[in-house]
Design an enzyme around this catalytic site. Structure first.
Site, mmCIF file in Angstrom:
data_model
loop_
_atom_site.group_PDB
_atom_site.id
_atom_site.type_symbol
_atom_site.label_atom_id
_atom_site.label_comp_id
_atom_site.label_asym_id
_atom_site.label_seq_id
_atom_site.Cartn_x
_atom_site.Cartn_y
_atom_site.Cartn_z
ATOM 1 N N ASP A 1 0.929 -1.249 0.036
ATOM 2 C CA ASP A 1 -0.091 -0.172 -0.035
ATOM 3 C C ASP A 1 0.810 1.151 -0.162
ATOM 4 O OD1 ASP A 1 -2.026 1.835 0.173
ATOM 5 O OD2 ASP A 1 -2.132 1.391 2.378
ATOM 6 N N THR A 2 1.348 1.625 1.323
ATOM 7 C CA THR A 2 2.274 2.804 1.160
ATOM 8 C C THR A 2 3.837 2.314 0.928
ATOM 9 O OG1 THR A 2 2.512 2.696 3.511
ATOM 10 C CG2 THR A 2 0.549 4.097 2.681
#
Ligand code: 5GP
Length: 209
Positions: free
Chosen positions: A118-119
């Protein structure tokens, strides 16, 4: 009403993504010596990909679990209060089992598995810490000339700006392996579903089967 789109992923879909990536790994003759699953989302894909990486006459590839959790914390950045993300280790390598059955991580092909990038904070932390760990062992055992090869496999990479980076050589040499690149939406994995039949129906409707 929430405007967050949800993407439903079925077990079948996950199975097939693991199979696809395992085939790519085997075609390149890069079968890992050890799989490190990031708990909890990386554990099921780690177990599935092991099946497809097994070759006749070869032992099962050992899987170790590491547990990482992401916490939000408030901090000051240039005098401005910002929410940051901090990774906490909840579980780490079992060095006893490693040295007993496996020598060490030095010189090995290591495949790190998680469900979603995700990040990128978690993956960045995992690989940095594992690389540090190997380096420390190399110094301790005076085995500095051996090359350890890391790869990363995620089922999904979200197409979005990342907060952290992965090693450039790993990215550029094709050792960052993605089952599927997806938009920045919320992914619903089957192991979190209350109603697996409904979950699978929705996944099929979205073509994720
Ligand atoms: P990171 O931001 O460090 O790349 O991801 C941290 C963790 O957040 C992931 O390992 C995963 O557990 C969780 N996560 C991030 N996006 C999603 C998502 O869309 N669905 C689910 N189920 N978990 C997510």
């Amino acid at each position: 009403m929430s405007d967050v789109q949800k993407i439903y992923i079925s077990y079948n879909n996950i199975h097939k993504l693991c199979q696809k990536i395992a085939n790519e790994i085997l075609e390149r003759n890069e079968r890992p010596d050890i799989i490190i699953g990031i708990s909890g989302g990386g554990l099921i894909p780690a177990r599935i990909i092991r099946t497809f990486l097994k070759q006749q006459g070869q032992k099962n590839i050992p899987i170790q679990a590491i547990g990482l959790s992401l916490y939000e914390d408030m901090g000051l950045e240039d005098g401005v209060e910002k929410i940051g993300k901090e990774v906490i280790r909840t579980q780490w390598l079992d060095f006893g089992a490693l040295s007993e059955h496996f020598d060490s991580l030095i010189g090995k092909k290591i495949l790190i598995v998680d469900e979603v990038d995700d990040t990128r904070t978690t993956l960045h932390y995992a690989i940095s810490e594992l690389q540090k760990e190997v380096k420390e062992q190399q110094v301790k055992l005076n085995r500095l000339d051996e090359e350890t090869a890391f790869s990363i496999f995620v089922l999904h990479n979200k197409d979005k700006p990342k907060r952290a980076e992965l090693p450039k050589d790993l990215m550029e040499s094709g050792h960052y392996l993605v089952g599927e690149t997806v938009p920045d939406e919320w992914l619903c994995y089957p192991w979190e579903a209350d109603d697996i039949e409904e979950h699978t129906r929705l996944a099929k409707l979205q073509g994720n089967d």
